[in-house]
Write an enzyme that holds these catalytic residues in place. Structure first.
Site, PDB file in Angstrom:
ATOM      1  N   GLU A  91       0.584  -1.169   0.073  1.00 28.35           N
ATOM      2  CA  GLU A  91       0.321   0.250   0.002  1.00 28.35           C
ATOM      3  C   GLU A  91       1.352   0.958   0.071  1.00 28.35           C
ATOM      4  OE1 GLU A  91      -3.786  -1.863   2.201  1.00 28.35           O
ATOM      5  OE2 GLU A  91      -2.522  -1.194   3.547  1.00 28.35           O
ATOM      6  N   CYS A 115       6.741  -3.655  14.901  1.00 27.86           N
ATOM      7  CA  CYS A 115       6.601  -3.251  16.838  1.00 27.86           C
ATOM      8  C   CYS A 115       4.995  -3.229  17.008  1.00 27.86           C
ATOM      9  CB  CYS A 115       6.368  -2.137  16.273  1.00 27.86           C
ATOM     10  SG  CYS A 115       8.605  -1.456  15.289  1.00 27.86           S
ATOM     11  N   CYS A 118       2.487  -1.158  15.087  1.00 26.60           N
ATOM     12  CA  CYS A 118       2.345  -0.945  13.886  1.00 26.60           C
ATOM     13  C   CYS A 118       0.918  -2.739  13.320  1.00 26.60           C
ATOM     14  CB  CYS A 118       3.540  -1.073  13.379  1.00 26.60           C
ATOM     15  SG  CYS A 118       3.501  -1.296  11.803  1.00 26.60           S
ATOM     16  N   CYS A 333      -0.682   6.030  10.154  1.00 29.45           N
ATOM     17  CA  CYS A 333       0.548   5.779  10.630  1.00 29.45           C
ATOM     18  C   CYS A 333       0.629   4.705  11.235  1.00 29.45           C
ATOM     19  CB  CYS A 333       1.632   7.168  11.298  1.00 29.45           C
ATOM     20  SG  CYS A 333       2.354   7.616  10.305  1.00 29.45           S
TER      21      CYS A 333
END
Length: 340
Positions: A91, A115, A118, A333
């Site tokens: 993406e 992480c 994420c 994010c």
């Protein structure tokens, strides 16, 4: 042998044309057609001879990713889902800031760093992207956008400094006046703290901008949130940042996602200021974006964000509370997964 146009640097094009007995400047012409004018067919390259266009068509493919889906957020953010030749999906995001646009592009299919906040890492790691796959995202986004994109940030899926050779090759082409001619200050790499890669950027011939995903001010907490910290602990990362700052003179941006009652206390803010002392950083505070794989993680409450910001202000640290963009389409994010 069939070449892929997007895998070729300007020097590669020049070597190929030399082997074909063509004049060297033809390489620049082809690159300007592809990178500057977004002409993705050789028939449209009207200043080339018909015989050269036919030779290119027979020997050099245009290996662009296939767009599977485009989603548009209520704030105008656009997210693109691409399929690559081997079926892998990635993406990219196009951010509209009013007067300018920023492309957030991926450097890996998935991410190996895992992480805890994420979604990309939660979905596993497939492979590094090739030079052409990275270039292809950006050029396709510009073609679809219908005009030039002003900035590019390597902040999509993956850790760019774990695919360093390909990422730096792409940056050289983006910056080259005979290709995309994008200024160094309009190109940013975001890293989770790959210290040797940061040191390489300190000596890189193009003074691009650097952003560090910090998210915790001490090794104990950061290693829990970001396992990469066990390999490159904070002291090692900060030393690399100082070298980058000294060599380039560029200001470093620090990314810090505020997760409720995890890393959002005033004490964490004071520790962050002490850790970064002497670096004169600019801190981007990111209200945590929820992800399906970790439903227990929540965005910090406004009162806790305010207290964190006040602590930074007291320590004379410059910061900005980032405006949320694209979270309604999982484009913010930490939310990219290559499957939504």
């Amino acid at each position: 042998m069939i070449y892929d146009a997007l895998e070729l640097s300007l020097n590669d094009w020049q070597i190929l044309f030399s082997e074909w007995g063509e004049q060297k400047f033809r390489a620049s012409q082809v690159c300007q057609w592809i990178y500057a004018k977004k002409e993705f067919t050789y028939d449209g390259m009207t200043n080339l001879s018909k015989s050269l266009r036919e030779k290119l068509g027979s020997n050099v493919a245009m290996g662009f990713p296939v767009m599977i889906r485009q989603q548009v957020s209520k704030d105008g953010t656009r997210k693109f889902l691409w399929q690559l030749n081997d079926g892998a999906r990635i993406e990219s995001v196009l951010l509209n800031h009013g007067g300018h646009k920023t492309a957030c592009i991926s450097s890996q299919a998935g991410c190996p760093l895992k992480c805890s906040f994420c979604e990309t890492g939660a979905n596993g790691f497939k492979r590094n992207l090739t030079r052409g796959e990275i270039v292809g995202q950006f050029l396709m986004m510009e073609k679809i956008n219908g005009s030039d994109i002003n900035n590019v940030v390597f902040m999509g899926m993956g850790e760019p400094l774990l695919n360093e050779d390909n990422v730096l090759s792409v940056i050289r082409s983006f910056n080259d006046k005979n290709m995309r001619n994008l200024g160094a200050r309009h190109i940013t790499i975001s890293t989770s703290g790959i210290a040797p890669g940061i040191e390489d950027l300190a000596d890189f011939e193009i003074p691009i901008r650097l952003s560090l995903s910090l998210h915790a001010p001490n090794d104990e907490l950061r290693s829990r949130l970001m396992p990469v910290n066990k390999q490159y602990p904070l002291q090692r990362v900060v030393e690399a940042l100082k070298r980058y700052r000294e060599r380039t003179g560029e200001r470093i941006t620090i990314e810090y996602a505020l997760i409720d009652r995890v890393n959002d206390s005033p004490e964490c803010a004071y520790e962050t200021a002490a850790l970064l002392d002497g670096l004169e950083p600019y801190i981007n505070l990111i209200p945590f974006n929820p992800i399906p794989s970790r439903p227990e993680l929540k965005r910090s409450e406004q009162s806790r964000i305010k207290a964190f910001c006040e602590a930074l202000s007291a320590m004379k640290i410059e910061y900005e509370l980032r405006k949320e963009r694209g979270s309604d389409i999982m484009a913010a994010c930490g939310q990219l997964a290559g499957s939504h």
